[in-house]
Design an enzyme around this catalytic site. Sequence first.
Site, short mmCIF file in Angstrom:
data_model
loop_
_atom_site.label_atom_id
_atom_site.label_comp_id
_atom_site.label_asym_id
_atom_site.label_seq_id
_atom_site.Cartn_x
_atom_site.Cartn_y
_atom_site.Cartn_z
N SER A 158 4.11 -11.83 -5.03
CA SER A 158 2.89 -10.61 -5.53
C SER A 158 2.67 -12.31 -6.86
O SER A 158 3.03 -13.39 -6.23
CB SER A 158 2.43 -10.20 -6.41
OG SER A 158 1.23 -9.30 -6.12
N ASP B 132 -2.58 -5.72 4.28
CA ASP B 132 -2.00 -5.36 3.08
C ASP B 132 -3.36 -5.63 1.73
O ASP B 132 -4.30 -6.57 2.31
CB ASP B 132 -1.51 -6.52 2.73
CG ASP B 132 -0.82 -7.03 1.12
OD1 ASP B 132 -1.56 -6.78 0.00
OD2 ASP B 132 -0.33 -7.58 1.15
N HIS C 30 1.11 -3.43 0.26
CA HIS C 30 1.19 -4.49 -0.79
C HIS C 30 2.93 -4.59 -1.34
O HIS C 30 3.28 -6.09 -2.05
CB HIS C 30 0.11 -4.65 -2.67
CG HIS C 30 0.42 -6.41 -2.63
ND1 HIS C 30 -0.08 -7.83 -1.65
CD2 HIS C 30 0.58 -6.33 -3.76
CE1 HIS C 30 0.53 -8.27 -2.82
NE2 HIS C 30 0.34 -7.69 -4.10
#
Length: 271
Positions: A94, A216, A244
């Site tokens: 991320s 996601d 995610h």
Amino acid sequence: MDLRHRNNVNVMGNGTSTLVFSHGFGCNQAMWNDLVPAFLEHFRVVLYDLVGAGLSDLSAFDKTRYATLDGYARDLNEIIDAYAEGPVILVGHSVSAMIGTLADRLAPGRIAAHVMIGPSPRYIDDEGYIGGFKRSDIDELLDTLDSNYLGWSSAMAPVIMGAPEQPALSDALTDSFCRTEPEIAKHFARVTFTSDNRQDVIGLATPVLILQSSDDLIAPVAVGEYLHRVLPNSTYCLVDNVGHCPHMSAPQACAAAMHGFLERWTATRAG
């Protein structure tokens, strides 16, 4: 300040190349527990917590240093210099994929390759760009965080995790979110969700594996496709997964993709 204490650095594994694992917002290095064992035999592995997360030294958090992702990128380069051996592959989940990109730009050549898991250079839609959120969505998210961080964490962690058939993973992410010091988490959330790193990723020549979930909420498929277009030496892998955090909910698929990428990367270096 001692880096091991500041970032709760842990080193393990054997190998002439180093994998540095860098977690995402609300997480900590324990989020890698199901993925790391697949690499310990052939790689040196460095795990750490971003300042303000996990078991890092909370007293090291400084709003000025961490007003942008640049401060975290400088921390990462310090950790690489102190603990990595041989070529370095940065595995960033991320926001840490962008932290790794900035670290690469700050010290060109020090990071030999990237594995970006659920990356996003910008979360807010823009003209000609789909980030997945409107500006009003992000403003509402940040307002909710400011008013009720623990409530937001309890409600959103399961949504972010996905993987409805694995409720223990949602519990683990919720626990990680709720254990993060709220004021630091709020600050980091604002930095993360309002960042725009498109100019940093465009043209980055370092080899990159983009690992993205097929479903996601945080980083939709359009974001991964965008990154694959603008990163000239990228490999794109869509993992069949809801959520995610595919490194937690689909670790075997992620490990397989990473092994394939690393084998090709090693062969290219040797050739």
